[in-house]
Design an enzyme around this catalytic site. Structure first.
Site, PDB file in Angstrom:
ATOM      1  N   CYS A  47     -32.316  35.919 -27.300  1.00 35.57           N
ATOM      2  CA  CYS A  47     -33.687  35.391 -27.241  1.00 35.57           C
ATOM      3  C   CYS A  47     -34.639  36.334 -27.993  1.00 35.57           C
ATOM      4  CB  CYS A  47     -34.102  35.235 -25.781  1.00 35.57           C
ATOM      5  SG  CYS A  47     -35.660  34.391 -25.538  1.00 35.57           S
ATOM      6  N   CYS A  77     -43.157  39.434 -22.774  1.00 34.80           N
ATOM      7  CA  CYS A  77     -43.189  38.002 -22.484  1.00 34.80           C
ATOM      8  C   CYS A  77     -43.232  37.792 -20.962  1.00 34.80           C
ATOM      9  CB  CYS A  77     -41.956  37.328 -23.055  1.00 34.80           C
ATOM     10  SG  CYS A  77     -41.863  37.363 -24.857  1.00 34.80           S
ATOM     11  N   CYS A 126     -36.572  45.252 -26.958  1.00 34.06           N
ATOM     12  CA  CYS A 126     -36.412  43.887 -27.473  1.00 34.06           C
ATOM     13  C   CYS A 126     -35.579  43.877 -28.746  1.00 34.06           C
ATOM     14  CB  CYS A 126     -37.777  43.264 -27.734  1.00 34.06           C
ATOM     15  SG  CYS A 126     -38.697  44.055 -29.065  1.00 34.06           S
TER      16      CYS A 126
END
Ligand code: SF4
Length: 238
Positions: free
Chosen positions: A114, A198, A225
């Site tokens: 993701c 997020c 990330c």
């Protein structure tokens, strides 16, 4: 630019330098890089406290310095509102987002993928699109377990300098700088968050580690990330 201080020395500077000395050091690093790279230099702005501090420092060096924001469909509404506010104040901040379809709740089943799709791909695009030769980050070596091995000046991707001008700042010094200079911050900090990302992957914690609230319950807990760990100059394939 060349790395000029060894890793061990960098860590000792966290306590050896005072706040004012750190501000001067950071300004000097950005100034030197801007003299060398000019428009090839751009500041990555995640809309967190460290990023807005670096952005403010860069603007002290030159109002012409450009920046970019990597956003995703999962950013909290407060962060989106803050982003819009910052972009209207600084039109030289360019926003990148990948809207390609992804499986539902991919952030739970495969958060690495993701992040690759929603964060790493857009930053690769930003670097090419803005013709960036030196990107400036808000990384700090005291943020958590994954942030201890960085240098102030790095070349992790050949031909792309990464400048981490506030690497040796402490969390308290960031807030000190923002308060003294009355820099607006993301309203989520007032709710107790210490590290912002997020919405599905960011929580409030009382852990000592600043990034402990990121990706709780996954293998990425407190981690990264990929923007700071994955290659950024590629053919855009994951
Ligand atoms: S932080 Fe979470 S939602 Fe955002 S890109 Fe990474 S895995 Fe996906």
């Amino acid at each position: 630019m060349q790395p000029d201080v060894l890793q061990n020395d960098i860590h000792s500077l966290v306590d050896e330098l005072n706040f004012a000395q750190k501000v001067e050091r950071s300004l000097g690093l950005i100034r030197e890089a801007y003299e060398e790279y000019g428009d090839g230099l751009a500041v990555a702005n995640s809309l967190g406290k460290d990023s807005v501090a670096v952005w403010h420092l860069a603007k002290c060096v030159s109002p012409d310095i450009r920046g970019f924001i990597i956003t995703t469909r999962f950013k909290p509404e407060e962060t989106v509102a803050f982003m819009n506010q910052e972009v209207s104040r600084y039109p030289e901040l360019k926003v990148y987002q990948n809207d390609e379809p992804i499986p539902d709740r991919l952030y739970e089943s495969d958060p690495d993928r993701c992040c690759d799709i929603l964060k790493v791909l857009p930053i690769r695009h930003a670097i090419e699109d803005m013709n960036i030769k030196c990107w400036v980050t808000g990384l700090r070596c005291t943020e958590g377990r994954t942030r201890t091995d960085f240098l102030e000046i790095e070349e992790r991707d050949k031909g792309l300098i990464k400048l981490n001008p506030i690497l040796i700042w402490k969390e308290r010094e960031i807030w000190q700088y923002l308060a003294i200079n009355q820099v607006p911050v993301n309203p989520l900090y007032a709710r107790g968050y210490r590290s912002l990302g997020c919405a599905p992957c960011t929580h409030i914690t009382n852990d000592l580690d600043e990034r402990a609230g990121r990706w709780i319950g996954t293998s990425k807990c407190g981690g990264e990330c990929g923007i700071h760990t994955r290659p950024l100059i590629t053919d855009y394939q994951i």
